[in-house]
Design an enzyme around this catalytic site. Structure first.
Site, short mmCIF file in Angstrom:
data_model
loop_
_atom_site.label_atom_id
_atom_site.label_comp_id
_atom_site.label_asym_id
_atom_site.label_seq_id
_atom_site.Cartn_x
_atom_site.Cartn_y
_atom_site.Cartn_z
N GLN A 24 0.82 -1.20 0.00
CA GLN A 24 0.00 0.00 0.00
C GLN A 24 0.86 1.26 0.00
O GLN A 24 0.33 2.36 -0.07
CB GLN A 24 -0.93 0.00 1.22
N ARG A 57 -9.06 -0.87 7.99
CA ARG A 57 -10.10 0.08 7.55
C ARG A 57 -10.36 1.15 8.62
O ARG A 57 -11.49 1.36 9.06
CB ARG A 57 -11.38 -0.63 7.20
N CYS A 58 -9.30 1.79 9.03
CA CYS A 58 -9.40 2.77 10.09
C CYS A 58 -8.12 3.57 10.09
O CYS A 58 -7.07 3.06 9.74
CB CYS A 58 -9.63 2.04 11.41
N GLU A 113 -13.11 4.71 5.19
CA GLU A 113 -13.04 4.00 6.47
C GLU A 113 -14.25 4.24 7.34
O GLU A 113 -14.57 3.43 8.22
CB GLU A 113 -11.80 4.46 7.22
N1 PCD Z 1 -15.14 12.92 -0.73
C1 PCD Z 1 -14.81 11.79 -1.39
C2 PCD Z 1 -13.94 10.89 -0.75
C3 PCD Z 1 -13.57 9.75 -1.44
N2 PCD Z 1 -14.06 9.51 -2.67
C4 PCD Z 1 -13.63 8.28 -3.37
O1 PCD Z 1 -13.76 7.18 -2.56
C5 PCD Z 1 -12.58 6.34 -2.62
C6 PCD Z 1 -11.88 6.21 -1.24
O2 PCD Z 1 -11.32 7.43 -0.92
P1 PCD Z 1 -10.62 7.76 0.48
O3 PCD Z 1 -11.61 7.78 1.58
O4 PCD Z 1 -9.78 8.94 0.31
O5 PCD Z 1 -9.71 6.47 0.81
P2 PCD Z 1 -8.39 5.98 0.04
O6 PCD Z 1 -7.21 6.56 0.74
O7 PCD Z 1 -8.52 6.11 -1.37
O8 PCD Z 1 -8.45 4.44 0.36
C7 PCD Z 1 -8.00 3.88 1.57
C8 PCD Z 1 -9.16 3.15 2.24
O9 PCD Z 1 -9.88 2.36 1.25
C9 PCD Z 1 -10.82 1.43 1.79
N3 PCD Z 1 -11.59 0.89 0.72
C10 PCD Z 1 -11.13 -0.19 0.00
N4 PCD Z 1 -11.80 -0.57 -1.09
C11 PCD Z 1 -11.36 -1.64 -1.78
N5 PCD Z 1 -12.07 -2.03 -2.85
N6 PCD Z 1 -10.26 -2.32 -1.41
C12 PCD Z 1 -9.54 -1.96 -0.33
O10 PCD Z 1 -8.46 -2.59 0.00
C13 PCD Z 1 -9.98 -0.88 0.46
N7 PCD Z 1 -9.31 -0.50 1.61
C14 PCD Z 1 -10.03 0.35 2.51
C15 PCD Z 1 -9.08 1.01 3.48
S1 PCD Z 1 -8.50 0.09 4.72
MO1 PCD Z 1 -6.66 1.18 5.61
O11 PCD Z 1 -5.47 0.61 4.63
O12 PCD Z 1 -6.67 -0.08 6.85
O13 PCD Z 1 -5.85 2.27 6.72
S2 PCD Z 1 -7.70 2.96 4.48
C16 PCD Z 1 -8.67 2.28 3.36
C17 PCD Z 1 -11.69 6.95 -3.65
O14 PCD Z 1 -11.90 6.36 -4.91
C18 PCD Z 1 -12.15 8.40 -3.71
O15 PCD Z 1 -11.89 9.03 -4.85
C19 PCD Z 1 -14.93 10.39 -3.29
O16 PCD Z 1 -15.39 10.12 -4.39
N8 PCD Z 1 -15.28 11.54 -2.61
CU CU1 Z 2 -6.92 1.43 13.69
#
Ligand code: PCD
Ligand code: CU1
Length: 804
Positions: free
Chosen positions: A238, A385-386, A758
């Protein structure tokens, strides 16, 4: 720019498919035909395959490793152990959190499935046979699984390499299994408020260990060219530029000779931020053997050894007035980090952005303390996702507000509304020192309560509770959360010293199409679609002819990558700013072509008009051609720009989520009858993609709240490291989602946009708990620990004496 009303202008504007357009995802044409190109699709001439010997034990000394049988397996070329890495000083590596982690176990294993040796072979099968044939002799040690027990004076020493080290990367260490203690807020002020508070509540809240579990596991193909001395690595990362910097620092190869490419990524979810031993070993093997080496882990390896998330044991306390005004918050956390501190957080934040734990509320005094602890479990602590421990923080405060509401007999919605930061208080500085940029929580709350007819739901619930024969218990969950995303201002946020800015480079070609490259990397979010939309609106070039590229460090400008919903807040802003540099030059060229002053021009969708005479104009396409053909004297030819954007602040998206559940009193099965999610991410770039992101995040939230967990037995065996046990909801289990939005632009972002991806995860998890607990609230239950699986809910039904 005002929205046009003239149909011709509307048509021209629609043709751009710019910001606000629910343009279909450009990347899907490839994906739905199975034409994605993932790491495991990459094949190189002469490529070798690597597999890993892993420890069956959680804590043990390695007495000996015998490679001889493995080396006899046909096709096996080499077996490497820590002893082989020692001369290169690569048997340990630095972690993002300022600790070190073993690349291959050096005399001792610290968790089950830890990497002990690697086998390189001509094919994947031979490598696996080689792994079976490596004989490791272990002497078992007492494992430490419980983080509280880890801090007992006589607890076994987990990290013998740190013995005598009284100061770690984040301050003093008070015990051999203690990593750091991090504090935020004003303890004296919070204590003073508690001392005089007429009402206080306390609750212990455990947020269990879970795993991001992306569909594609981690892997790489490392290819060192012994003739040219350069290294190319295709990797599931990433943050490819960060990997390049780290690889150069570790290997001594100049950064200019290291190329890191993240091809298509099958989901990241924070699991692909860190640098794993497998990557390092594949790179070393390629350098040593002079051939490309591929390593792709399997599902069990992914779940049991790559970065987990959460595992926070939180003691929360709220002080309040009898009518429900919160006066102070205190929280003490024991954070189980596993055997190495490998949390992926900005360097100065060992507990991530946990400071957001005062939530959407105007709490005058607050203090938080987080203690990191070593145990014999896999390392991690990533932002699943935070945005770095925001999920834990939101879970804490939302649970605490529910507990307080219950104690005072005040409705959940009312107590929240009473404590909201008001619209006119923004920008608002919290007791933890965060400056919230914008919000209108009350407007959003009212919208949700009206949409679901909250009063009627509460009336229905009261009737259900009054009926002793009701086959179900009904629960209503409500969460009003604020997130902090867009790491971040480089004055506060860096990774190993590199500021967390992000970048964009745009080149407009002579015929008016363009290519843009960023330092972020999409993992499914749809950047190729949405980034083009920003440029389309800024420059009047149709999205369709704007090519977006990310993930190749040889071509993309340096950036810190995609995680923590930072792409829109940071790279999105860089895209706008790079576009504006091009726009300024285009204006000069247009003025020259039209023989008027720059101030005599008006911008309209895709062209500059001469003020008062729109029969005289130059489109961006005309200007692009002219920039390569007849630029004004003194102006260099070409039409391109680069921008590195260092945000002045984070962005603070928010949401109001409401869930209605019906719990079967016989089986404990929880049916999600309704889930209503209102999100505010400021200016919306692609509403369809936002909706998809919200569906995805809610589904992952449902997974965590209702089923995901990583239980360990007393020996440190991870129980359930396959998808037979680890819950990934399919369309069958997933509830129906209703989505809604309000728009409160960020005042400091050039587009007014905040991150969104997130929010649905962060907001939904406490909503499910809030709903399940609410079903039992009239029976005096204030908290239940996730996951709320049928079995566990059934246990609560029995404990409360209401099972059928
Ligand atoms: N106002 C606004 C905001 C936003 N957007 C869109 O929506 C999306 C998102 O964005 P953002 O909120 O800025 O975010 P980014 O930086 O791009 O991304 C990151 C995130 O992203 C989510 N989602 C998703 N989806 C998918 N399909 N796969 C994946 O792997 C994933 N991963 C998950 C996670 S875990 Mo961490 O890494 O744990 O911290 S952190 C995270 C992109 O396309 C954009 O452009 C729009 O339209 N408007
Ligand atoms: Cu976290």
């Amino acid at each position: 720019m005002n929205a046009p009303t003239d149909p011709k202008l509307l048509e021209r504007s629609a043709a751009l498919q710019g910001m606000g357009d629910s343009r279909l995802r450009k990347e899907d044409a490839r994906f739905i035909q199975g034409k994605g190109n993932y790491v495991d699709d990459i094949k190189m001439p002469g490529m070798l395959h690597m597999d890993i010997v892993r420890s069956p034990l959680a804590h043990a000394r390695i007495k000996s490793i015998d490679k001889s049988e493995a080396l006899k397996v046909p096709g096996v070329i080499a077996v490497l152990t820590a002893e082989d890495l020692k001369p290169l000083k690569l048997h340990w590596m630095p972690t993002l959190a300022g600790d070190v982690a073993a690349v291959l176990a050096d005399g001792k294993v610290h968790f089950q499935m830890q990497e002990v040796a690697v086998v390189i072979a001509e094919d994947r099968y031979a490598a696996a046979d080689g792994v079976e044939a490596v004989l490791v002799d272990y002497e078992e040690l007492e494992p430490v699984i419980d983080p509280y027990a880890a801090l007992a004076p006589d607890a076994p020493v987990i990290r013998e390499d740190l013995v005598g080290k009284t100061v770690g990367a984040h301050g003093p260490r008070e015990h051999h299994n203690h990593i750091f203690t991090w504090d935020a807020g004003d303890k004296a002020a919070a204590d003073a408020a508690f001392a005089v508070a007429p009402v206080t509540v306390t609750q212990r809240i455990h947020y269990p260990r879970v795993h991001p579990c992306p569909l594609e596991t981690c892997g790489c193909v490392a290819s060192f060219d012994p003739v040219r001395g350069d290294l190319t690595t295709y990797i599931t990362s990433q943050a490819p530029h960060v990997v390049r910097t780290v690889v150069s620092m570790l290997s001594g190869i100049p950064e200019s000779k290291v190329r890191i490419v993240s091809p298509d990524i099958g989901g990241g979810f924070g699991n692909k931020v860190g640098i794993y031993p497998g990557y390092v070993c594949a790179i070393v093997s390629s350098i040593v053997l002079g051939k490309p080496v591929k390593w792709v882990e399997d599902r069990i390896e992914n779940i049991s050894s790559t970065a987990f998330a959460r595992d926070y044991h939180m003691d929360g306390e709220l002080a309040a007035t009898p009518d429900g005004r919160i006066t102070a918050l205190r929280v003490n956390v024991i954070a189980d980090h596993g055997a190495f501190d490998a949390c992926a957080d900005p360097t100065k934040f060992p507990a991530g952005l946990f400071h957001i734990c005062s939530g959407s509320y105007d709490i005058p005094a607050a203090h938080a303390s987080v203690k990191g602890v070593y145990t014999n479990k896999a390392p991690g602590g990533v932002a699943y996702r935070c945005s770095f421990r925001v999920t834990e923080a939101v879970y804490l405060v939302e649970r605490m507000v529910d507990v307080l509401a219950q104690k005072l007999g005040i409705d959940k919605a009312e107590i929240r509304s009473k404590n909201f930061i008001r619209k006119e208080q923004f920008p608002y500085t919290s007791a933890f020192g965060f400056e919230y940029d914008s919000g209108d929580y009350q407007l959003a709350l009212d919208k949700v309560l009206n949409a679901v007819d909250y009063k009627a739901l509460r009336a229905e619930q009261a009737a259900r509770r009054a009926d002793p024969n009701s086959p179900t218990l009904m629960g209503i969950g409500l969460v009003t959360f604020t997130e902090v995303v867009g790491a971040g201002p480089s004055k506060m946020c860096d990774i190993l010293g590199v500021g967390m800015f992000d970048s964009c480079e745009i080149r407009v070609h002579p015929t008016g199409s363009a290519i843009a490259r960023m330092g972020t990397i999409t993992q499914g979010q749809g950047h190729q679609t949405t980034y083009a939309q920003i440029i389309a609106t800024e420059l009047g070039i149709p999205s369709e002819v704007i090519q977006v590229e990310e993930g190749d460090t040889s071509t993309a400008p340096y950036g810190l990558g995609t995680y923590g919903s930072r792409s829109t807040p940071v790279a999105g802003a860089a895209i706008a700013m790079a576009s504006r540099k091009i726009f300024a030059k285009a204006r000069k060229i247009a003025a020259h072509l039209l023989e008027v002053g720059e101030n005599d021009l008006d911008w309209e969708i895709d062209r500059f008009n001469v003020k008062g005479d729109d029969s005289r104009y130059k489109t961006m396409k005309d200007i692009a051609w002219a920039s390569y053909n007849s630029p004004p004297p003194g102006l260099e030819p070409g039409l391109e720009a680069v921008h590195y954007y260092d945000p002045p602040n984070f962005t603070y998206p928010f949401g109001i989520y409401l869930a209605v559940v019906d719990i079967d009193r016989a089986t404990g099965e929880t049916h999600v009858r309704r889930f209503y999610a209102l999100d505010d991410c400021g200016t919306r770039i692609n509403p369809m993609i936002i909706e998809g992101q919200i569906h995805g995040g809610l589904t992952e939230g449902y997974a965590v709240a209702m089923g995901q967990q990583m239980p360990f037995d007393a020996q440190g065996n991870l129980l359930g490291n396959t998808l037979m046990d680890y819950f990934l909801p399919t369309a069958v289990e997933t509830p129906h989602w209703e989505t809604d939005h309000t728009v409160t632009p960020s005042p400091h972002h050039p587009l007014g946009a905040k991150g969104v991806a997130e929010s649905p995860h962060v907001g939904s998890i406490p909503t499910f708990t809030s709903a399940v607990v609410d079903a039992f609230a009239h029976l005096g239950v204030t908290n239940m620990t996730m996951p709320h699986s049928s079995y566990r809910v059934w246990q609560q039904l029995k404990a409360s004496g209401v099972n059928l």
